[in-house]
Each structure stands twice: as structure tokens, then as C-alpha cells.
Enzyme design. Structure first.
Site, PDB file in Angstrom:
ATOM      1  N   ASP A  13     -11.861  -3.173   8.496  1.00 48.94           N
ATOM      2  CA  ASP A  13     -11.725  -4.257   7.523  1.00 48.94           C
ATOM      3  C   ASP A  13     -12.279  -5.497   8.225  1.00 48.94           C
ATOM      4  OD1 ASP A  13     -10.835  -6.496   6.122  1.00 48.94           O
ATOM      5  OD2 ASP A  13      -8.861  -5.641   5.673  1.00 48.94           O
ATOM      6  N   TYR A 230       1.104  -8.360  13.797  1.00 46.79           N
ATOM      7  CA  TYR A 230       0.592  -7.868  12.519  1.00 46.79           C
ATOM      8  C   TYR A 230      -0.853  -8.302  12.293  1.00 46.79           C
ATOM      9  CZ  TYR A 230      -0.079  -6.857   7.651  1.00 46.79           C
ATOM     10  OH  TYR A 230      -0.595  -6.372   6.471  1.00 46.79           O
ATOM     11  N   LYS A 233      -2.991  -3.403   7.829  1.00 45.21           N
ATOM     12  CA  LYS A 233      -2.687  -1.996   8.094  1.00 45.21           C
ATOM     13  C   LYS A 233      -3.947  -1.277   8.565  1.00 45.21           C
ATOM     14  CE  LYS A 233       1.578  -0.710   7.794  1.00 45.21           C
ATOM     15  NZ  LYS A 233       2.255  -0.729   9.075  1.00 45.21           N
TER      16      LYS A 233
HETATM   17  P1  13P Z   1      -1.608 -14.689   5.102  1.00 49.63           P
HETATM   18  O1  13P Z   1      -1.683 -15.072   3.650  1.00 49.63           O
HETATM   19  O2  13P Z   1      -0.945 -15.689   5.981  1.00 49.63           O
HETATM   20  O3  13P Z   1      -2.927 -14.188   5.628  1.00 49.63           O
HETATM   21  O4  13P Z   1      -0.618 -13.423   5.254  1.00 49.63           O
HETATM   22  C1  13P Z   1      -0.433 -12.514   4.274  1.00 49.63           C
HETATM   23  C2  13P Z   1      -1.327 -11.393   4.423  1.00 49.63           C
HETATM   24  O5  13P Z   1      -2.004 -11.034   3.502  1.00 49.63           O
HETATM   25  C3  13P Z   1      -1.325 -10.728   5.747  1.00 49.63           C
HETATM   26  O6  13P Z   1      -2.519 -10.066   6.025  1.00 49.63           O
HETATM   27  P1  13P Z   2      -5.115  -4.635   4.673  1.00 46.11           P
HETATM   28  O1  13P Z   2      -4.477  -3.898   5.807  1.00 46.11           O
HETATM   29  O2  13P Z   2      -5.763  -3.722   3.695  1.00 46.11           O
HETATM   30  O3  13P Z   2      -6.068  -5.682   5.185  1.00 46.11           O
HETATM   31  O4  13P Z   2      -3.979  -5.359   3.856  1.00 46.11           O
HETATM   32  C1  13P Z   2      -3.232  -6.326   4.497  1.00 46.11           C
HETATM   33  C2  13P Z   2      -2.153  -6.937   3.685  1.00 46.11           C
HETATM   34  O5  13P Z   2      -1.418  -7.726   4.240  1.00 46.11           O
HETATM   35  C3  13P Z   2      -1.976  -6.593   2.277  1.00 46.11           C
HETATM   36  O6  13P Z   2      -0.927  -7.305   1.692  1.00 46.11           O
HETATM   37 MG    MG Z   3      -7.351  -2.441   3.989  1.00 45.39          MG
HETATM   38 MG    MG Z   4      -7.579  -6.815   4.672  1.00 46.43          MG
END
Ligand code: 13P
Ligand code: 13P
Ligand code: MG
Ligand code: MG
Length: 368
Positions: A13, A230, A233
Site C-alpha cells: 500500500d 500501527y 494492515k
Molecule cells: P489517520 O486518519 O490519523 O491516518 O488514522 C486513521 C487511519 O486510517 C489509520 O490508518
Molecule cells: P489499510 O491497511 O488497507 O491501509 O487500511 C488501514 C486502515 O486504517 C483502514 O481503516
Molecule cells: Mg489495504
Molecule cells: Mg491504506
């Protein structure tokens, strides 16, 4: 002796269009250009570029074997270049998200991208199914791989085909300790299940037929364990060979008729059903999900990829999708409560500890 073929899928990603939704068309076009150049230069024989949600998937056929440095470095540089040339200028969301190192240092697997590879001597006809998922972790493959290669209620061939009647050997990775163990099935299915029922820790990485013939390979990288925090994923990939002495394509797909519960979804912090979808529906929306999986079928010849067949683009999987929507509704109603929200060990790698830290000094001792 004919040269062996290697099929590699390397994914990352590197930023996406509108939050964590989909890869941008310009990222796909740039990846096509780089892979076409790699084909012309002779590095690879064939390729396909696709996406599952916000994950860019580079699928390559070549003759350089598994863990090949040139292939890995090429993929790493491609992800870096697309990040610089497309993701950053367009200010795509989380540009370069999965690239956890500055420069390539010899093993792409510890640097963020997910990798699944299989090297084999081509049979007279060699069907493979390439799976890619979004909003989940590598342990998501444990349930379907177990069903396909060890459960006779799923795979008729385990009972009626002498070529697979002796069973398969599963290699399981402990992603916390970086150790692996091989278990012989059906003899050791209870031991296998004792491990892989904990999909956040034990992930199936390879499956071989009893005679050593390679049948499946899956990515095992856990981004949060590499980064210690984090970072989205892992959104894993998996390659499964099929037919003629292996489970049939339909036996490889059958486990996905049940949308089992996986970890991931919103902020990588929730359990939800894994919904099998066509490429056009590989785009997470509701609560950034529910988690999705695509299955692309190919006939491999001389390291070339004939296909893809978009295997979940079929009304036969409508019921699984409807069931996934039901399960999504049911789980969503728990809001911030477990078991919808992940348990405390998994939440250590999210932003939750920062919230708990703030409350630390407000706890008063109150005896037993
Ligand atoms: P942010 O909006 O701070 O990036 O966190 C939420 C999220 O989507 C984590 O990847
Ligand atoms: P991804 O791992 O697909 O980037 O998603 C991250 C996330 O925080 C979704 O809410
Ligand atoms: Mg993804
Ligand atoms: Mg993503």
C-alpha cells in the site's frame, strides 16, 4: 531439464484515493510501465498489475527462483518510484504507507511489502489461483488453506484422488518469534489447528504435498510487528496451485463460500467477515470494509500468465456476500466493544495505548 518457473506476487500500500479506499489509476499505469520495462529487459517473463482496495499488487512470472534479490530490489524501487512520482504529488492518502525502510537492504520481506512466491517445474497444464486481500492480516488465509488442503468435507479429492490421499505438510510461521514448524496432515491436524486457530500469531506460509511437491505459498509479514506501531494492515497475498494431483480450482475456492471472521477492518482494529468479491468490487467502503478478498486464476506456460479469470465474479458467491453483510451488521452493533474490537494484545499496536496512558495517573488503589 526445462528451466523452472517462479511466480512472485509482491504488494504494498503506497497511498490511495480517498482515505484507504483504492489504488489511483495513475499508480496502476505507472506500475504497468515499470513492469513492461522489466519484461523488455529480460528480468521477468510476464506480469500483471492489479489492486485489491488500496493495495498495489505486482504479479510476476520469471525464471530467477524465490527470494531473488534482483526481483525484490526491482519491486522495492518500483514502489518507491511510484510513491515519489504519483502518490506524493497527488497527495494520495498515506503515501508510501507500507515502505518501512529508506532504501533496499537485501530482504524486502522485513521492509513492509508482502511477498508470496512459488518455484516449480511446469506440468503439462498448470493452473494457479492468486489471492489478494484488503483490510486484514496474513492469518486470514489459515481457515481457507486448512479447508482446502486438510478438510475432506471441503475437498473431495482428499478422499477420492489417490494423488492427494496421503495428505499435505503445512509450514506454520510464528510471526512473533520468527520460527517455523512443519506439520504432517492428516496425522497432525489437531496440532495444526491448535496453532493456526490463533491467526494473529501463527500463519501458514507454505504447503507441500507429501512427496514434496509445492502446492501453496502465502505472505506472512506483519507490518505492526516490523514497525512496532500501527501502520495499516498487512493485506496479505497467497498463491495456490490446483488440479492434476492437487485440489481442484473449485476446491480451492470453496472455503470462501463461508465469509469467516478475520482481524482488520477499520483502523486495523476490528473483527469482520472476509467478503469474496470480483476485481471491480475490491474496494472497501463501509467502516473501511468489510475486509475483501479477490481470486485471480491463471494458466501458467513458460512463466507466462494466461488470464486472469476473475473467479469470485460469480453469482455462486452472492450468498457468501449476503452472509458477510449480515455478519457485518451484527458485529457493527457492538460498536467499540470486543469481540468486534480486537483484544488487548492486538490493540497494543494501535493508537489505543496513547489514550490509556492519559488515564494512568487517575487510577486510585482500592484494595482487593
Ligand atoms: P489517520 O486518519 O490519523 O491516518 O488514522 C486513521 C487511519 O486510517 C489509520 O490508518
Ligand atoms: P489499510 O491497511 O488497507 O491501509 O487500511 C488501514 C486502515 O486504517 C483502514 O481503516
Ligand atoms: Mg489495504
Ligand atoms: Mg491504506
Amino acid at each position: 531439464m526445462p528451466q523452472k518457473t517462479t511466480i512472485s506476487i509482491i504488494k504494498a500500500d503506497i497511498g490511495s484515493l480517498v482515505g484507504h479506499h483504492v489504488v489511483h489509476p495513475q499508480q496502476l499505469a505507472y506500475a504497468e510501465k515499470l513492469l513492461e520495462e522489466a519484461k523488455k529487459s529480460g528480468l521477468i517473463v510476464d506480469y500483471r498489475v492489479f489492486n485489491c482496495g488500496d493495495d498495489l499488487e505486482l504479479l510476476m512470472g520469471h525464471q530467477r527462483g524465490e527470494n531473488n534479490l534482483e526481483i525484490q530490489e526491482f519491486a522495492w524501487n518500483a514502489f518507491k518510484e511510484i510513491t515519489e512520482k504519483v502518490s506524493k504529488p497527488l497527495k494520495l492518502y498515506a503515501a508510501g504507507q507500507d515502505l518501512l525502510a529508506d532504501a533496499f537492504s537485501g530482504n524486502i520481506k522485513g521492509m513492509g511489502p508482502g511477498v508470496a512466491e512459488i518455484e516449480f517445474e511446469e506440468r503439462a497444464a498448470d493452473p494457479i489461483v492468486v489471492f489478494a486481500a484488503d483490510k486484514t492480516e496474513p492469518g486470514a488465509w489459515n481457515y481457507p488453506l486448512y479447508k482446502t488442503f486438510a478438510d475432506p468435507f471441503n475437498t473431495a479429492g482428499l478422499v477420492i484422488d489417490p494423488a492427494i490421499h496421503d495428505g499435505f505438510d503445512f509450514t506454520v510461521m510464528d510471526v512473533y518469534e520468527h520460527k517455523e514448524v512443519q506439520l504432517r496432515c492428516p496425522l497432525e491436524i489437531y496440532d495444526l489447528l491448535a496453532l493456526i486457530g490463533t491467526p494473529g500469531r501463527y500463519c501458514i506460509s507454505k504447503i507441500h504435498r507429501r512427496d514434496g511437491f509445492i502446492a501453496a505459498a502465502a505472505s506472512t509479514s506483519r507490518l505492526s510487528l516490523i514497525a512496532g506501531r500501527y501502520v495499516g494492515k498487512d493485506d496479505p497475498v497467497c498463491i495456490v496451485r490446483a488440479q492434476h494431483g492437487l485440489p481442484a480450482v473449485g476446491e480451492v475456492l470453496e472455503p470462501y463460500a463461508f465469509p469467516h471472521i478475520v482481524a482488520g477492518w477499520m483502523r486495523g482494529s476490528h473483527h469482520g467477515p472476509l467478503m469474496p468479491v470480483s476485481l471491480k468490487n475490491a474496494r472497501c467502503t463501509r467502516f473501511d470494509g468489510p475486509p475483501r478478498v479477490v481470486a485471480l486464476g491463471f494458466q501458467v506456460h513458460d512463466a507466462q500468465l494466461e488470464g486472469p479469470a476473475d473467479l469470485f465474479d460469480d453469482p455462486a458467491f452472492d450468498k457468501a456476500r449476503a452472509m458477510a453483510n449480515e455478519a457485518a451488521d451484527y458485529l457493527r452493533r457492538h460498536g467499540p466493544f470486543m469481540p468486534h474490537r480486537l483484544g488487548p494484545e492486538e490493540m497494543e499496536y494501535t493508537t489505543l495505548p496513547k489514550v490509556l496512558e492519559k488515564l494512568k495517573d487517575r487510577f486510585r488503589s482500592v484494595g482487593p
